[in-house]
Scaffold this active site. Structure first.
Site, PDB file in Angstrom:
ATOM      1  N   ARG A   1       0.815  -1.220   0.000  1.00  0.00           N
ATOM      2  CA  ARG A   1       0.000   0.000   0.000  1.00  0.00           C
ATOM      3  C   ARG A   1       0.844   1.262   0.000  1.00  0.00           C
ATOM      4  O   ARG A   1       0.500   2.247  -0.624  1.00  0.00           O
ATOM      5  CB  ARG A   1      -0.945  -0.003   1.207  1.00  0.00           C
ATOM      6  CG  ARG A   1      -2.146  -0.920   1.038  1.00  0.00           C
ATOM      7  CD  ARG A   1      -3.056  -0.858   2.246  1.00  0.00           C
ATOM      8  NE  ARG A   1      -2.414  -1.391   3.438  1.00  0.00           N
ATOM      9  CZ  ARG A   1      -3.018  -1.545   4.612  1.00  0.00           C
ATOM     10  NH1 ARG A   1      -4.275  -1.167   4.756  1.00  0.00           N
ATOM     11  NH2 ARG A   1      -2.380  -2.046   5.646  1.00  0.00           N
TER      12      ARG A   1
ATOM     13  N   GLY B   1       2.784  -6.568  20.643  1.00  0.00           N
ATOM     14  CA  GLY B   1       2.595  -6.964  19.250  1.00  0.00           C
ATOM     15  C   GLY B   1       2.089  -8.368  19.066  1.00  0.00           C
ATOM     16  O   GLY B   1       2.007  -8.860  17.935  1.00  0.00           O
TER      17      GLY B   1
ATOM     18  N   LYS C   1      -8.014 -21.970  10.786  1.00  0.00           N
ATOM     19  CA  LYS C   1      -6.921 -22.933  10.662  1.00  0.00           C
ATOM     20  C   LYS C   1      -7.420 -24.364  10.829  1.00  0.00           C
ATOM     21  O   LYS C   1      -7.000 -25.272  10.092  1.00  0.00           O
ATOM     22  CB  LYS C   1      -5.848 -22.622  11.712  1.00  0.00           C
ATOM     23  CG  LYS C   1      -5.192 -21.259  11.521  1.00  0.00           C
ATOM     24  CD  LYS C   1      -4.310 -20.900  12.706  1.00  0.00           C
ATOM     25  CE  LYS C   1      -3.717 -19.509  12.580  1.00  0.00           C
ATOM     26  NZ  LYS C   1      -2.961 -19.118  13.788  1.00  0.00           N
TER      27      LYS C   1
END
Length: 455
Positions: free
Chosen positions: A60, A203, A221
């Site tokens: 982007r 994070g 998954k």
């Protein structure tokens, strides 16, 4: 795919043209792929039988510093255009999202005769069957090792190592964010919201953590693994999905006192219903895991998957379930497999080990008849008669109580915690007991039920 490489320079080491890739998405994983391909170029070329070269990239924000030098590669502002480039053999999609540009790119790549490598578990869970069928028709490879469990080769293990086995059961820890939160709550005694904030700061959790903490990521998954393990069509919508946001520090403490820890577990099993009709049972939910179970020792942002084959026995796949290094490693492993097969056509093998038309349409297996032990936690008003009301409902539903625990002082709202562990009982009986208690003024909020993981 060799035709697309005719105009590429031959490798002096192998005399074979390189595998040329276009990379969409330059986040931590995309940048990690570039670093890995550059750092291990000679080793990768020897193992793949030819070099792997990046031809084009897209993201982007072209000006963002990603810690890698992008100047050697062509830049495409429109990532979906990379599929039509003549200097590309494989499109690597690392953008994410079940639909939108990622899906457009995947479809374009296959239609232009390019192989597709992706780490996008949401896209595979929702559109994997259609993409795989188109890839088969075009004679190109579609691989997605990095979509499940990061750098752990569990898809390869199922497709290749356990290929001769009838898989009887598959279960494990499929989301590192939830595992980090639960194991940190266990170690520190802190409550969910506080640990979630810490996971976001480090994070391990997204700013919007819904997909992780409500079990959706793990369900994506699990549905992919189920397709490969049981030869079934992906049926993400049939995964019974529960998250971890209702788990209290008190639940962690109660479980510990009983000899368990709490983990978010994905389970898939071929299971006949009460009438004998075959089906596929799929569930993602928090479970109590005995301390002597190997999954009880999987801490932090780690994934682990157990596969039980009828001849292989129990297989364990464990390792880092996310991160730039492990996930990039899985992406490049897929690229190496494709490169190895360029001379034989093996790179166009079936994405799910069986042709899409050969995958079974397995009905969702009901849970009510399944036998197991359960932990049931109630928040109740601190007044006489509450325990008698709960035990009466259990008795009337045919639920035998192994232990009943009431600990601690009433909270500010006057509620206390009552926890029950049942003997082995059909899940339908537990559901009936909770139905009998619905609307009771003694209960504060909805009870929490967690199954106890069997051996």
């Amino acid at each position: 795919m060799t035709d697309t490489a005719d105009n590429a320079a031959l490798s002096p080491q192998s005399g074979k043209p390189p595998l040329r890739i276009a990379l969409a998405g330059l986040g931590t994983v995309g940048a990690g792929v570039i670093r890995l391909v550059e750092a291990n170029a000679d080793l990768i070329a020897r193992r793949a039988g030819r070099p792997i070269k990046v031809s084009a990239v897209s993201a982007r924000d072209r000006g963002k510093d990603r810690g890698v030098d992008l100047s050697p590669y062509a830049w495409e502002d429109d990532m979906t255009a990379m599929a039509a480039r003549d200097d590309v053999d494989v499109v690597v999609e690392l953008v994410g999202g079940s639909d939108g540009p990622a899906l457009v790119l995947a479809r374009n790549a296959i239609r232009h005769g390019k192989a597709l490598v992706t780490a996008n578990k949401a896209m595979i869970a929702h559109h994997g069957m259609a993409l795989a069928k188109e890839a088969e028709a075009q004679g190109v490879a579609m691989r997605f090792e990095a979509a499940v469990a990061g750098g752990i080769p569990v898809i390869k293990g199922l497709r290749e190592g356990a290929a001769a086995n009838r898989v009887e059961r598959l279960y494990g820890i499929l989301n590192g964010t939830c595992n980090y939160i639960l194991s940190t709550m266990e170690d520190t005694g802190r409550d969910f919201a506080e640990v979630l904030s810490e996971a976001q700061a480090k994070g391990y959790a997204e700013a919007d953590p819904t997909f992780d903490i409500e079990g959706i990521d793990a369900a994506h998954k699990l549905s992919i693994l189920s397709a490969i393990a049981f030869g079934a069509k992906i049926d993400f919508g049939s995964v019974d999905t529960q998250g971890i946001s209702r788990i209290l520090a008190a639940d962690i403490a109660q479980a510990d006192s009983l000899g368990y820890c709490i983990r978010l577990i994905g389970t898939a099993e071929a299971d006949a219903g009460p009438d004998g009709t075959p089906g596929l049972f799929q569930r993602v939910a928090p479970h109590l895991v005995p301390f002597d179970n190997l999954l009880a020792h999987v801490d932090g942002p780690t994934n682990a998957v157990v596969v039980e084959g009828n001849f292989s026995g129990r297989l364990l796949f464990q390792g880092a379930g996310a991160g730039d290094g492990p996930t990039a490693s899985a992406v490049v492993a897929d690229l190496i497999d494709i490169a190895r097969g360029m001379d034989t056509g093996f790179e166009a093998d079936m994405a799910f080990s069986i042709p899409v038309d050969g995958l079974e349409d397995m009905a969702p297996a009901p849970a009510g008849h399944r036998l197991g032990r359960a932990y049931i936690r109630f928040l109740v008003a601190d007044r006489p008669g509450v325990l008698a009301e709960i035990t009466a409902a259990m008795r009337d539903a045919g639920v035998s109580i192994e232990s009943l625990i009431q600990k601690g002082q009433a909270s500010k709202d006057g509620a206390v915690i009552v926890a029950i562990v049942t003997h082995e009982v059909p899940e339908a009986a537990v559901a009936k007991a909770l139905t009998l208690l619905e609307g009771s003024p003694s209960l504060v909020g909805q009870p929490l039920v967690m199954q106890i993981l069997g051996a």
